[in-house]
Design an enzyme around this catalytic site. Structure first.
Site, mmCIF file in Angstrom:
data_model
loop_
_atom_site.group_PDB
_atom_site.id
_atom_site.type_symbol
_atom_site.label_atom_id
_atom_site.label_comp_id
_atom_site.label_asym_id
_atom_site.label_seq_id
_atom_site.Cartn_x
_atom_site.Cartn_y
_atom_site.Cartn_z
ATOM 1 N N LYS A 1 0.843 -1.199 0.000
ATOM 2 C CA LYS A 1 0.000 0.000 0.000
ATOM 3 C C LYS A 1 0.884 1.258 0.000
ATOM 4 O O LYS A 1 2.108 1.169 0.205
ATOM 5 C CB LYS A 1 -0.899 -0.034 1.242
ATOM 6 C CG LYS A 1 -1.823 -1.267 1.305
ATOM 7 C CD LYS A 1 -2.723 -1.154 2.527
ATOM 8 C CE LYS A 1 -3.384 -2.464 2.888
ATOM 9 N NZ LYS A 1 -4.216 -2.364 4.089
ATOM 10 N N TYR B 1 -11.982 -3.047 -2.248
ATOM 11 C CA TYR B 1 -12.416 -3.284 -0.865
ATOM 12 C C TYR B 1 -13.936 -3.408 -0.750
ATOM 13 O O TYR B 1 -14.489 -3.146 0.324
ATOM 14 C CB TYR B 1 -11.917 -2.147 0.031
ATOM 15 C CG TYR B 1 -10.464 -2.305 0.471
ATOM 16 C CD1 TYR B 1 -10.019 -3.484 1.075
ATOM 17 C CD2 TYR B 1 -9.546 -1.270 0.313
ATOM 18 C CE1 TYR B 1 -8.692 -3.630 1.491
ATOM 19 C CE2 TYR B 1 -8.216 -1.409 0.734
ATOM 20 C CZ TYR B 1 -7.811 -2.595 1.320
ATOM 21 O OH TYR B 1 -6.504 -2.745 1.741
ATOM 22 N N ASN C 1 -1.050 -0.406 7.759
ATOM 23 C CA ASN C 1 -0.477 -1.749 7.913
ATOM 24 C C ASN C 1 0.250 -2.253 6.663
ATOM 25 O O ASN C 1 0.505 -3.447 6.507
ATOM 26 C CB ASN C 1 -1.516 -2.739 8.446
ATOM 27 C CG ASN C 1 -2.667 -2.947 7.481
ATOM 28 O OD1 ASN C 1 -2.662 -2.387 6.386
ATOM 29 N ND2 ASN C 1 -3.643 -3.746 7.875
ATOM 30 N N HIS D 1 -1.383 -5.619 1.565
ATOM 31 C CA HIS D 1 -2.631 -6.357 1.389
ATOM 32 C C HIS D 1 -2.320 -7.741 0.845
ATOM 33 O O HIS D 1 -1.406 -7.906 0.041
ATOM 34 C CB HIS D 1 -3.545 -5.631 0.378
ATOM 35 C CG HIS D 1 -4.685 -6.497 -0.078
ATOM 36 N ND1 HIS D 1 -5.865 -6.593 0.629
ATOM 37 C CD2 HIS D 1 -4.793 -7.359 -1.130
ATOM 38 C CE1 HIS D 1 -6.657 -7.463 0.011
ATOM 39 N NE2 HIS D 1 -6.028 -7.940 -1.058
ATOM 40 N N GLU E 1 -9.260 -10.690 -7.222
ATOM 41 C CA GLU E 1 -8.333 -9.560 -7.097
ATOM 42 C C GLU E 1 -7.282 -9.569 -8.210
ATOM 43 O O GLU E 1 -6.925 -8.508 -8.740
ATOM 44 C CB GLU E 1 -7.681 -9.583 -5.711
ATOM 45 C CG GLU E 1 -8.702 -9.234 -4.623
ATOM 46 C CD GLU E 1 -8.197 -9.361 -3.191
ATOM 47 O OE1 GLU E 1 -8.926 -8.953 -2.275
ATOM 48 O OE2 GLU E 1 -7.073 -9.870 -2.976
HETATM 49 P P1 IDP Z 1 -6.678 -7.594 5.926
HETATM 50 O O1 IDP Z 1 -5.981 -6.488 5.187
HETATM 51 O O2 IDP Z 1 -5.789 -8.190 6.972
HETATM 52 O O3 IDP Z 1 -7.281 -8.617 5.003
HETATM 53 P P2 IDP Z 1 -9.384 -6.594 6.351
HETATM 54 O O4 IDP Z 1 -10.258 -6.890 7.511
HETATM 55 O O5 IDP Z 1 -9.728 -7.195 5.028
HETATM 56 O O6 IDP Z 1 -7.880 -6.962 6.760
HETATM 57 O O7 IDP Z 1 -9.328 -5.023 6.204
HETATM 58 C C1 IDP Z 1 -8.779 -4.420 5.053
HETATM 59 C C2 IDP Z 1 -7.968 -3.234 5.498
HETATM 60 O O8 IDP Z 1 -8.827 -2.298 6.125
HETATM 61 C C3 IDP Z 1 -6.903 -3.530 6.533
HETATM 62 O O9 IDP Z 1 -5.724 -4.030 5.977
HETATM 63 C C4 IDP Z 1 -6.697 -2.181 7.159
HETATM 64 O O10 IDP Z 1 -5.893 -1.362 6.328
HETATM 65 C C5 IDP Z 1 -8.116 -1.609 7.146
HETATM 66 N N1 IDP Z 1 -8.790 -1.845 8.417
HETATM 67 C C6 IDP Z 1 -9.252 -3.003 8.911
HETATM 68 N N2 IDP Z 1 -9.803 -2.839 10.122
HETATM 69 C C7 IDP Z 1 -9.688 -1.532 10.399
HETATM 70 C C8 IDP Z 1 -10.085 -0.724 11.518
HETATM 71 O O11 IDP Z 1 -10.647 -1.200 12.502
HETATM 72 N N3 IDP Z 1 -9.781 0.591 11.443
HETATM 73 C C9 IDP Z 1 -9.163 1.143 10.381
HETATM 74 N N4 IDP Z 1 -8.774 0.443 9.319
HETATM 75 C C10 IDP Z 1 -9.043 -0.877 9.321
HETATM 76 MG MG MG Z 2 -8.868 -8.518 3.653
#
Ligand code: IDP
Ligand code: MG
Length: 236
Positions: A94, A134, A197, A200, A211
């Site tokens: 990202k 997303y 984080n 992805h 994807e």
């Molecule tokens: P993942 O990336 O580990 O698959 P997902 O639940 O699919 O996690 O969420 C996609 C992205 O959304 C996460 O990587 C993160 O950047 C963001 N995200 C997930 N949960 C939160 C939250 O509680 N607050 C803010 N951003 C979040």
């Molecule tokens: Mg995800």
């Protein structure tokens, strides 16, 4: 299902191959080598073992039975067995990971594991594209901010290939919230908060397929045999 069949066919062939090494019956290895030469460039004869393609090159009748089996066995002795139908996953660094100069570090973790890069490009997605990516999170309160962020700068989009790469790719990445990611994982070692984080990864076979199709055209995926495959895969 298909991959189970593939694996079981591969395993049977591998057992057959290793049995053939010690069996005088298969002094046929030499015969196979000779026969394979005449089959060079006619890989569909082998592909039919995976149930993918009907062979149009093998003659009918008893001769085909005699020739096709040793030829296929010979060809399958090499990494062809493993390269034929590997799993693929979509991985993206990202904008925070790109801006922090973590591209090489992150790619090297997948590369060093033994996975194979089959597509890569640096793109700035627009918000509409980020929303498509997303889409399953559209009800979440952070959805809009997340899509703004993903479309705020360059993203390194990649496809990695290898046995178990979808599930293991997620392990390499670590938990969604870096506060909960284990040390040793990408997020555990390189990120601090969930909103940044850095990476992805597809979370399952269906998502991976969707994807990859969203981010790449089929012709952008490169099928090739890596030199390291014969050292990364093998049965004893
Ligand atoms: P993942 O990336 O580990 O698959 P997902 O639940 O699919 O996690 O969420 C996609 C992205 O959304 C996460 O990587 C993160 O950047 C963001 N995200 C997930 N949960 C939160 C939250 O509680 N607050 C803010 N951003 C979040
Ligand atoms: Mg995800």
């Amino acid at each position: 299902m298909r991959s189970q069949i593939y694996r079981s066919v591969s395993n049977s062939l591998r057992s057959f191959i290793s049995a053939s090494k010690s069996s005088p019956l298969c002094a046929g290895r030499a015969v196979a080598a000779a026969t394979a030469t005449s089959f060079r460039g006619k890989a569909p004869a082998v592909a039919s073992f995976y149930g993918r393609t009907e062979s149009r090159h093998v003659p009918n009748g008893w001769l085909s039975g005699l020739l096709a089996v040793p030829a296929a066995v010979y060809m399958l002795q090499e990494q062809d067995v493993y390269a034929a139908e590997m799993e693929r996953t979509f991985i993206a660094i990202k904008p925070d990971g790109v801006q922090r100069g973590l591209i090489a570090e992150i790619m090297s973790r997948f590369e060093h594991k033994g996975f194979k890069l089959v597509a890569v490009k640096l793109v700035v997605p627009n918000k509409e594209f980020a929303e498509k990516h997303y889409h399953d999170l559209k009800e979440r309160p952070f959805f809009s901010g997340l899509c703004d962020f993903l479309s705020s700068g360059p993203v390194l989009a990649m496809v990695w290939e290898g046995e178990g790469v979808i599930k293991y790719g997620r392990k390499l990445i670590g938990a969604t919230d870096p506060q909960k990611s284990e040390p040793g994982t990408i997020r555990g070692d390189l990120a601090v908060v969930v909103g940044r984080n850095i990476i992805h990864g597809s979370d399952g076979p269906e998502t991976a397929k969707d994807e990859i199709n969203l981010w790449f055209k089929p012709e952008e995926l490169v099928t090739y045999q890596s030199n390291s495959e014969k050292w990364v895969y093998g049965l004893n």
